[in-house]
Design an enzyme around this catalytic site. Structure first.
Site, PDB file in Angstrom:
ATOM      1  N   ARG A  59       0.831  -1.203   0.000  1.00  0.00           N
ATOM      2  CA  ARG A  59       0.000   0.000   0.000  1.00  0.00           C
ATOM      3  C   ARG A  59       0.861   1.246   0.000  1.00  0.00           C
ATOM      4  NH1 ARG A  59       2.559   2.156   3.222  1.00  0.00           N
ATOM      5  NH2 ARG A  59       2.617   1.911   5.489  1.00  0.00           N
ATOM      6  N   GLU A  65       0.085  10.003   8.389  1.00  0.00           N
ATOM      7  CA  GLU A  65       1.224   9.169   8.782  1.00  0.00           C
ATOM      8  C   GLU A  65       1.447   9.195  10.289  1.00  0.00           C
ATOM      9  OE1 GLU A  65       2.353   6.559   6.870  1.00  0.00           O
ATOM     10  OE2 GLU A  65       2.576   8.168   5.417  1.00  0.00           O
ATOM     11  N   GLY A 165       8.566   1.459   3.012  1.00  0.00           N
ATOM     12  CA  GLY A 165       7.366   2.194   3.400  1.00  0.00           C
ATOM     13  C   GLY A 165       6.137   1.814   2.609  1.00  0.00           C
ATOM     14  N   SER A 167       4.799  -1.295   2.957  1.00  0.00           N
ATOM     15  CA  SER A 167       4.150  -2.326   3.767  1.00  0.00           C
ATOM     16  C   SER A 167       4.413  -3.746   3.294  1.00  0.00           C
ATOM     17  CB  SER A 167       2.628  -2.058   3.814  1.00  0.00           C
ATOM     18  OG  SER A 167       2.014  -2.824   4.802  1.00  0.00           O
ATOM     19  N   SER A 168       5.655  -4.034   2.939  1.00  0.00           N
ATOM     20  CA  SER A 168       5.987  -5.400   2.516  1.00  0.00           C
ATOM     21  C   SER A 168       5.831  -6.389   3.665  1.00  0.00           C
ATOM     22  CB  SER A 168       7.430  -5.449   1.981  1.00  0.00           C
ATOM     23  OG  SER A 168       8.352  -5.008   2.968  1.00  0.00           O
ATOM     24  N   ASP A 212      -1.973  -0.693   7.600  1.00  0.00           N
ATOM     25  CA  ASP A 212      -1.427  -1.531   6.535  1.00  0.00           C
ATOM     26  C   ASP A 212      -2.312  -2.738   6.275  1.00  0.00           C
ATOM     27  OD1 ASP A 212       0.603   0.278   6.804  1.00  0.00           O
ATOM     28  OD2 ASP A 212       2.000  -1.108   7.757  1.00  0.00           O
ATOM     29  N   ASN A 256      14.228  -1.080   8.585  1.00  0.00           N
ATOM     30  CA  ASN A 256      13.383  -2.191   9.025  1.00  0.00           C
ATOM     31  C   ASN A 256      12.793  -1.843  10.385  1.00  0.00           C
ATOM     32  OD1 ASN A 256      12.489  -4.654  10.279  1.00  0.00           O
ATOM     33  ND2 ASN A 256      13.602  -5.775   8.699  1.00  0.00           N
ATOM     34  N   LYS A 257      11.451  -1.677  10.447  1.00  0.00           N
ATOM     35  CA  LYS A 257      10.806  -1.284  11.695  1.00  0.00           C
ATOM     36  C   LYS A 257      11.128  -2.233  12.845  1.00  0.00           C
ATOM     37  CE  LYS A 257       6.556  -1.103  10.157  1.00  0.00           C
ATOM     38  NZ  LYS A 257       5.080  -0.929  10.125  1.00  0.00           N
TER      39      LYS A 257
END
Length: 491
Positions: A59, A65, A165, A167-168, A212, A256-257
């Site tokens: 997405r 945000e 960013g 949403s993988s 997401d 990477n979050k």
């Protein structure tokens, strides 16, 4: 909208996930080609055809945000890039067998579903299969005693850019939820699946707000979605202005979050600011109020009143642990155990004012953006369309200055966009990743993309040029249209 078995279309934001037979897909389409390629890979790996396929899109968030985990609405759209699964269940055993089409990059993984564990590394980000295990565990916990450890053979193909960013990771988790739910025979209600998918990302340490996963299931071709999380999940299609074209440009700076504490630090700061203000307002249950929207509702405040409350009472630019403990009347040990998460207990400084102001002001921008889109649908007005671009610019400035989640490479893309009078903002969690830009026409988007290729991508370091230049950078900068949400293709 989603195709059903008869080739017609239905609203994708209501009810369950429909099935479509693979042979109903349009030959030579990109989806058809991916199904064929993944099916052939699956057969090479497992010696049989898959029972069904799953597609879950990435997405791009147009505006809104870092507000979803505070309870406020967002305005994303599903993109064509997606996670694809080929799946066959194996009731004879309880083995999970995961294989990735990119075998050289992503090692295969086997596990026994009777003893499912998600083991995270002490340093670095989770392995790719950990995201998949999150989805399985989410369905396992949802089903409780009805869960059965049915073996699954799964081949994975993803073309959502990693750590960009888009949403993988959430698309991977959501695809696992959908596939496991189908194998378990669970009724596939979109909203419930989105809720399960959002909750189970916590198993890898990400406190997701739910945007997401919601757009992954509720996406509808031709529309963005205004997604609300309070008092319950609700998606409303929003028609974007006629002629406008959105462009996604990947800075190629990755974040990477789950491998960093930055994202969760912002969540913690927002929750601390909420409790600070709730206690200030004399709410007896202030410790239980962790989202700004719940505080707003409890105090019956509008957006403007809430912003004034923040400016008048959160006056410092930096708060220390001692400041927090004194105001909340807690010990430092209580702060660590009750208010900070596992990967944020190192924090010494807290920017409550900046984070709170961004969230409240950004939530106001989402409401204004949706209202203008609705007005433009009835009476096109160039001046109103310009206001959309200004809201996007304001959003980026806030994310850079108040939320501090931009990146030098992102700022280079924004600077080029500003020179070309194109409205753009960082999208996704930030700290790199992608920008989303709004162009006045398809032709303007083409010219904008050419300029980015010339002024940004052609100037990349040699190792990135070698990887992306042969395809003319088309996989890292592209125009996009709103696409469908999650789909099942059943043999």
């Amino acid at each position: 909208m989603t195709a059903n078995g008869n080739g017609s279309t239905q609203a994708a934001d209501a009810g369950s996930v429909e099935f479509v037979a693979p042979e109903k897909l349009q030959p030579n389409s990109k989806i058809y080609e991916r199904v064929q390629n993944l099916g052939a890979f699956f057969k090479r790996q497992f010696g049989a055809d898959p029972d069904f396929y799953v597609r879950v899109p990435g997405r791009v968030n147009i505006i809104g945000e870092h507000v979803d985990y505070c309870g406020y609405s967002v305005l994303p759209m599903a993109v064509s890039q997606s996670i694809f699964l080929a799946v066959a269940k194996n009731p004879a055993d309880s083995q999970l067998q995961l294989r990735n089409l990119e075998e050289a990059k992503f090692q295969g993984y086997d596990a026994d579903l009777k003893t499912l564990k998600i083991e995270l590394p002490k340093s670095g980000g989770p392995a790719w299969y950990n995201y998949f295990l999150c989805g399985i565990k989410g369905i396992q916990e949802n089903l409780g005693s009805q869960w059965s450890p049915i073996g699954m053979r799964i081949a994975v193909d993803g073309n959502v850019p990693l750590a960009a960013g888009l949403s993988s990771s959430s698309a991977m988790v959501s695809s696992a939820v959908l596939a496991t739910a189908h194998v378990q025979g669970k009724k596939l209600d979109r909203r419930e699946l989105a809720s399960i998918s959002a909750k189970c990302e916590q198993y890898i340490g990400t406190h997701s707000g739910g945007m997401d996963q919601a757009i992954a299931y509720l996406g509808r071709i031709g529309c963005a979605h205004h997604i609300e999380f309070h008092p319950k999940l609700k998606g409303t299609p929003v028609t974007l202005p006629a002629g406008k074209c959105f462009v996604v440009a990947n800075s190629l700076a990755q974040k990477n979050k789950a491998a960093s504490s930055d994202y969760n630090e912002r969540v913690v700061e927002c929750r601390l600011a909420t409790r600070w203000l709730a206690k200030l307002k004399g709410l007896a249950n202030w410790q239980d109020i962790v989202r700004f929207i719940d505080l707003e509702e409890a105090c019956q405040m509008d957006n403007e009143t809430f912003e004034k409350l923040i400016k008048d009472n959160l006056t410092k630019w930096n708060y220390t642990r001692a400041d927090i403990c004194k105001e909340l009347g807690i010990t430092e040990q209580e702060l660590e155990t009750k208010f900070l998460s596992a990967n944020t207990r190192h924090m010494e400084q807290f920017k409550l004012r900046q984070r709170a102001l961004h969230v409240i002001q950004e939530s106001g921008r989402v409401a204004k953006f949706r209202k203008i889109c609705e007005q433009l649908a009835g009476r096109p007005c160039p001046e109103d369309a310009k206001k959309l671009g200004e809201l996007m610019r304001q959003s980026h400035e806030s994310l850079r200055e108040l939320y501090e989640c931009s990146h030098p490479d992102v700022e280079r893309l924004i600077a080029i966009s500003n020179e070309l009078h194109v409205s753009a903002r960082v999208t996704g969690a930030g700290w790199g990743g992608c920008i989303v830009a709004m162009c006045d026409s398809v032709e303007a988007a083409d010219e904008y993309i050419k300029a980015l290729k010339r002024d940004y991508y052609a100037q990349l370091p040699s190792h990135l040029l070698e990887r992306h230049q042969p395809n003319d950078f088309n996989e890292v900068v592209f125009a996009t249209l709103p696409g469908n949400g999650a789909e099942l293709y059943v043999q």
